[in-house]
Design an enzyme around this catalytic site. Structure first.
Site, PDB file in Angstrom:
ATOM      1  N   ARG A 171      69.129  30.776  38.177  1.00 18.83           N
ATOM      2  CA  ARG A 171      69.836  31.633  39.145  1.00 18.83           C
ATOM      3  C   ARG A 171      70.074  33.037  38.605  1.00 18.83           C
ATOM      4  NH1 ARG A 171      72.361  28.617  43.633  1.00 18.83           N
ATOM      5  NH2 ARG A 171      71.153  26.722  43.652  1.00 18.83           N
TER       6      ARG A 171
ATOM      7  N   ARG B 261      73.881  35.948  43.626  1.00 22.98           N
ATOM      8  CA  ARG B 261      75.141  36.516  44.101  1.00 22.98           C
ATOM      9  C   ARG B 261      75.981  37.240  43.068  1.00 22.98           C
ATOM     10  NH1 ARG B 261      76.603  30.848  46.378  1.00 22.98           N
ATOM     11  NH2 ARG B 261      75.186  30.472  44.628  1.00 22.98           N
TER      12      ARG B 261
ATOM     13  N   ARG C  65      71.764  41.078  50.669  1.00 24.13           N
ATOM     14  CA  ARG C  65      72.200  39.966  51.518  1.00 24.13           C
ATOM     15  C   ARG C  65      73.032  40.412  52.732  1.00 24.13           C
ATOM     16  NH1 ARG C  65      72.887  36.260  53.175  1.00 24.13           N
ATOM     17  NH2 ARG C  65      73.992  34.561  52.185  1.00 24.13           N
TER      18      ARG C  65
ATOM     19  N   ASP D 286      64.277  28.917  47.107  1.00 23.80           N
ATOM     20  CA  ASP D 286      65.246  27.832  47.036  1.00 23.80           C
ATOM     21  C   ASP D 286      64.461  26.531  47.086  1.00 23.80           C
ATOM     22  OD1 ASP D 286      68.296  27.281  47.144  1.00 23.80           O
ATOM     23  OD2 ASP D 286      67.394  25.830  48.500  1.00 23.80           O
TER      24      ASP D 286
ATOM     25  N   TYR E  55      69.129  15.687  49.536  1.00 26.63           N
ATOM     26  CA  TYR E  55      69.505  16.582  50.643  1.00 26.63           C
ATOM     27  C   TYR E  55      68.979  16.056  51.977  1.00 26.63           C
ATOM     28  CZ  TYR E  55      71.178  20.035  47.316  1.00 26.63           C
ATOM     29  OH  TYR E  55      71.872  20.685  46.331  1.00 26.63           O
TER      30      TYR E  55
HETATM   31  O1  LIG Z   1      75.871  22.178  45.804  1.00 28.00           O
HETATM   32  C1  LIG Z   1      74.857  21.946  46.487  1.00 28.00           C
HETATM   33  O2  LIG Z   1      74.305  20.860  46.599  1.00 28.00           O
HETATM   34  C2  LIG Z   1      74.241  23.104  47.260  1.00 28.00           C
HETATM   35  C3  LIG Z   1      73.642  24.102  46.367  1.00 28.00           C
HETATM   36  C4  LIG Z   1      72.677  25.134  46.958  1.00 28.00           C
HETATM   37  C5  LIG Z   1      71.251  25.027  46.981  1.00 28.00           C
HETATM   38  N1  LIG Z   1      70.750  26.181  47.518  1.00 28.00           N
HETATM   39  C6  LIG Z   1      71.794  27.021  47.826  1.00 28.00           C
HETATM   40  C7  LIG Z   1      73.006  26.370  47.529  1.00 28.00           C
HETATM   41  C8  LIG Z   1      74.381  26.943  47.807  1.00 28.00           C
HETATM   42  C9  LIG Z   1      74.998  27.631  46.593  1.00 28.00           C
HETATM   43  O3  LIG Z   1      74.389  27.751  45.549  1.00 28.00           O
HETATM   44  O4  LIG Z   1      76.162  28.054  46.770  1.00 28.00           O
HETATM   45  C10 LIG Z   1      71.617  28.397  48.363  1.00 28.00           C
HETATM   46  C11 LIG Z   1      71.147  29.378  47.339  1.00 28.00           C
HETATM   47  N2  LIG Z   1      69.935  29.314  46.670  1.00 28.00           N
HETATM   48  C12 LIG Z   1      69.807  30.406  45.843  1.00 28.00           C
HETATM   49  C13 LIG Z   1      70.953  31.246  46.015  1.00 28.00           C
HETATM   50  C14 LIG Z   1      71.187  32.540  45.306  1.00 28.00           C
HETATM   51  C15 LIG Z   1      72.350  32.408  44.356  1.00 28.00           C
HETATM   52  O5  LIG Z   1      72.557  31.340  43.762  1.00 28.00           O
HETATM   53  O6  LIG Z   1      73.107  33.380  44.251  1.00 28.00           O
HETATM   54  C16 LIG Z   1      71.791  30.588  46.945  1.00 28.00           C
HETATM   55  C17 LIG Z   1      73.084  31.087  47.488  1.00 28.00           C
HETATM   56  C18 LIG Z   1      72.810  31.617  48.848  1.00 28.00           C
HETATM   57  C19 LIG Z   1      73.200  33.004  49.115  1.00 28.00           C
HETATM   58  O7  LIG Z   1      72.555  33.990  48.721  1.00 28.00           O
HETATM   59  O8  LIG Z   1      74.168  33.117  49.878  1.00 28.00           O
HETATM   60  C20 LIG Z   1      68.636  30.758  45.016  1.00 28.00           C
HETATM   61  C21 LIG Z   1      68.103  29.679  44.158  1.00 28.00           C
HETATM   62  N3  LIG Z   1      68.035  28.340  44.448  1.00 28.00           N
HETATM   63  C22 LIG Z   1      67.471  27.694  43.392  1.00 28.00           C
HETATM   64  C23 LIG Z   1      67.063  28.655  42.447  1.00 28.00           C
HETATM   65  C24 LIG Z   1      66.304  28.380  41.192  1.00 28.00           C
HETATM   66  C25 LIG Z   1      67.116  28.596  39.939  1.00 28.00           C
HETATM   67  O9  LIG Z   1      68.163  27.953  39.768  1.00 28.00           O
HETATM   68  O10 LIG Z   1      66.712  29.411  39.108  1.00 28.00           O
HETATM   69  C26 LIG Z   1      67.481  29.904  42.901  1.00 28.00           C
HETATM   70  C27 LIG Z   1      67.407  31.249  42.198  1.00 28.00           C
HETATM   71  C28 LIG Z   1      66.106  31.782  41.878  1.00 28.00           C
HETATM   72  C29 LIG Z   1      66.170  33.069  41.071  1.00 28.00           C
HETATM   73  O11 LIG Z   1      66.963  33.216  40.140  1.00 28.00           O
HETATM   74  O12 LIG Z   1      65.369  33.940  41.401  1.00 28.00           O
HETATM   75  C30 LIG Z   1      67.235  26.247  43.271  1.00 28.00           C
HETATM   76  C31 LIG Z   1      68.222  25.314  43.858  1.00 28.00           C
HETATM   77  N4  LIG Z   1      68.761  25.348  45.133  1.00 28.00           N
HETATM   78  C32 LIG Z   1      69.615  24.243  45.312  1.00 28.00           C
HETATM   79  C33 LIG Z   1      69.547  23.467  44.124  1.00 28.00           C
HETATM   80  C34 LIG Z   1      70.276  22.171  43.933  1.00 28.00           C
HETATM   81  C35 LIG Z   1      71.328  22.180  42.955  1.00 28.00           C
HETATM   82  C36 LIG Z   1      72.271  23.375  42.723  1.00 28.00           C
HETATM   83  O13 LIG Z   1      72.514  24.212  43.570  1.00 28.00           O
HETATM   84  O14 LIG Z   1      72.808  23.490  41.651  1.00 28.00           O
HETATM   85  C37 LIG Z   1      68.684  24.123  43.239  1.00 28.00           C
HETATM   86  C38 LIG Z   1      68.294  23.722  41.852  1.00 28.00           C
HETATM   87  C39 LIG Z   1      69.373  24.000  40.832  1.00 28.00           C
HETATM   88  O15 LIG Z   1      69.958  25.103  40.839  1.00 28.00           O
HETATM   89  O16 LIG Z   1      69.637  23.081  40.044  1.00 28.00           O
HETATM   90  C40 LIG Z   1      70.373  23.914  46.533  1.00 28.00           C
END
Ligand SMILES: O=C(O)CCc1c2[nH]c(c1CC(=O)O)Cc1[nH]c(c(CC(=O)O)c1CCC(=O)O)Cc1[nH]c(c(CC(=O)O)c1CCC(=O)O)Cc1[nH]c(c(CCC(=O)O)c1CC(=O)O)C2
Length: 351
Positions: A25, A29, A38, A74, A149
Site C-alpha cells: 500500500r 490514502r 481521489r 486492488d 470476499y
Molecule cells: O478489511 C477488508 O477486508 C477490506 C480491505 C480493502 C480491500 N480493498 C480496499 C479495502 C478498504 C481499505 O483498505 O480501507 C480498498 C483499497 N484498495 C487500495 C486502496 C488504497 C489505499 O489503501 O489507500 C484502498 C482504499 C480505497 C480508497 O482509496 O478509498 C489499493 C490496494 N489494494 C491492494 C493493494 C496492494 C498492496 O497492498 O500493495 C493496494 C495498493 C497498491 C499500491 O500501493 O499501489 C490489495 C488489497 N485489497 C484488499 C486486500 C485484502 C486485505 C487488506 O485490505 O488488508 C488487499 C491485499 C492486502 O492488502 O493484503 C481489499
C-alpha cells in the site's frame, strides 16, 4: 549496483549492496497527492484510466526512493473483470452485490481474457514499464482471500460463510477455488507479458485456517498455481497475514519469496520454510505511528536478522495505514538503505 537491480537480486537470493525496500500500500490514502486525485476519481476509476493509474503508482517511487513499484490496483479488480458486480466502499472495503453461495452462482464468474477484460490494467503496466527506473511488481489476490470476499459479500471477521462452504460443500468450494486459480494464472501471466517483473499473490486472510485445513482445502490450488507459473521469468511472492503455522506447508510451494507479518521473527520464518526462499517483511505497520527512535530500533532489529542470509527484502507486515506521515516512510527508506549498506560492508557480505 544500480537501484533497479537490488529488488530482483534479493528475490533470487543473490548478494546485494544494500537491502531493497518497498511497502505494501505504498500508493494510497496516507499521501496528500493521492487524496487529491481521489477527490476527482473513485478507486475503480483510477484503475480504469491508465495515465492516472500510472501516475499514482509512480508517486511513492519518486517520493520515497523505494526499490520497486507495485501496480496501483486492488485484489477485486479482476473479479469485476470476471463479470461479478463489485463495489469498493470508502473506509469499508469491497462489497459484492450477489455473493457466491451455490453452484449456479459460479456462472457469474467467467474465464478472464486479460487483453479483452483488463485492457486498462495492461496498458497501465506498459506505460509504467517505459517510465519506471525500478522493477514493477504486478499482483493478484490468491483464491482463498478472493473467495472470502465473494462468499461473505464483503470484509469479514470470522469467515463463517466461507468456512461453511469449505466444510459443508467441498465440491462447490473446489469448483470456486479452481475457477479463481485459472484467473490467477492467466492474470499473473498477462501482467508479466505486459512488463511486470515480479508478481505478489496476496493471500491476506488465509491465516484464519488451521494447518490441516489449509493443507486440505487450499494447498492443492496454490500448488497448481505455483506450478502453472513456474515458467514465468519473474519471481513469485506469496504473502499472507498470521501465517506462521502455515509456513512448513508453504515450504512445498515453488514460489521464490515468502512475505511474512510481524507475528513471527525472520530467523523462525527461515527455519520453517527452509533455505530456498527469499523472505520479505515484516515491520508491524502500527509502529510507523510511534516516535522515530522506536521505529529505528525495530527496523534495525529486522535488518540485522534479515541480513544474516542473502535473500531479504524489507517491507511492512501488512499495508501502510492512512494515518502514517509521508516523512516517516521517507526517513525509514533512507535508514534501511544506509544502515544495511554500512552493515553489509562491515561484515564483508556486500555484493
Ligand atoms: O478489511 C477488508 O477486508 C477490506 C480491505 C480493502 C480491500 N480493498 C480496499 C479495502 C478498504 C481499505 O483498505 O480501507 C480498498 C483499497 N484498495 C487500495 C486502496 C488504497 C489505499 O489503501 O489507500 C484502498 C482504499 C480505497 C480508497 O482509496 O478509498 C489499493 C490496494 N489494494 C491492494 C493493494 C496492494 C498492496 O497492498 O500493495 C493496494 C495498493 C497498491 C499500491 O500501493 O499501489 C490489495 C488489497 N485489497 C484488499 C486486500 C485484502 C486485505 C487488506 O485490505 O488488508 C488487499 C491485499 C492486502 O492488502 O493484503 C481489499
Amino acid at each position: 549496483m544500480e537501484r533497479n537491480e537490488r529488488f530482483l537480486y534479493a528475490c533470487n537470493r543473490a548478494p546485494v549492496d544494500q537491502i531493497p525496500v518497498w511497502y505494501m500500500r505504498q500508493a494510497g490514502r496516507y499521501q496528500p497527492e493521492y487524496r487529491k486525485i481521489r477527490e476527482k476519481y473513485s478507486l475503480m476509476e483510477i484503475c480504469e484510466i491508465p495515465d492516472v493509474c500510472a501516475e499514482v503508482t509512480l508517486l511513492p517511487v519518486q517520493q520515497l526512493g523505494v526499490d520497486a513499484a507495485i501496480l496501483f490496483s486492488d485484489i477485486m479488480i479482476p473479479i469485476k473483470a470476471m463479470g461479478c458486480q463489485v463495489d469498493i466502499k470508502g473506509g469499508y472495503g469491497p462489497v459484492i452485490e450477489h455473493p457466491i453461495r451455490q453452484m449456479s452462482d459460479l456462472q457469474k464468474l467467467r474465464r478472464v481474457e486479460p487483453e479483452e477484460d483488463l485492457p486498462k490494467t495492461l496498458e497501465t503496466i506498459r506505460i509504467l514499464r517505459r517510465e519506471l527506473k525500478v522493477p514493477l511488481i504486478g499482483f493478484t489476490g490468491a483464491p482463498f482471500t478472493l473467495a472470502s470476499y465473494l462468499v461473505e459479500g464483503g470484509p469479514s471477521r470470522n469467515y463463517l460463510k466461507t468456512k461453511s462452504m469449505m466444510f459443508s460443500s467441498p465440491e462447490l468450494w473446489n469448483a470456486l477455488m479452481d475457477r479463481l486459480a485459472d484467473m490467477v494464472i492467466t492474470y499473473a501471466r498477462a501482467q508479466v507479458e505486459a512488463g511486470a517483473e515480479a508478481v505478489q499473490m496476496f493471500d491476506s486472510w488465509v491465516g484464519s485456517l488451521s494447518p490441516q485445513d489449509y493443507r486440505r482445502y487450499v494447498f492443492p490450488t496454490m500448488k497448481r498455481i505455483a506450478e502453472g507459473l513456474s515458467d514465468l521469468h519473474a519471481p513469485l511472492i506469496y504473502f499472507g497475514v498470521n501465517t506462521a503455522e502455515l509456513l512448513p506447508i508453504w515450504r512445498e510451494l515453488s514460489v521464490d519469496v515468502i512475505g511474512i507479518d510481524w507475528r513471527i521473527s525472520i530467523p523462525e520464518a527461515r527455519n520453517r520454510v527452509g533455505s530456498s526462499f527469499a523472505i520479505q517483511g515484516n515491520l508491524d505497520p502500527a509502529i510507523l505511528l510511534a516516535p522515530w527512535e522506536v521505529i529505528e530500533e525495530r527496523a534495525k532489529e529486522i535488518l540485522d536478522q534479515g541480513m544474516e542470509k542473502p535473500g531479504f527484502i524489507f517491507n511492512l507486515g501488512h499495508g501502510v495505514f492512512p494515518e502514517v506521515r509521508v516523512e516517516t516512510l521517507q526517513r525509514l527508506t533512507e535508514f534501511v538503505h544506509t544502515y544495511s549498506s554500512n552493515r553489509l560492508r562491515e561484515t564483508g557480505r556486500m555484493a
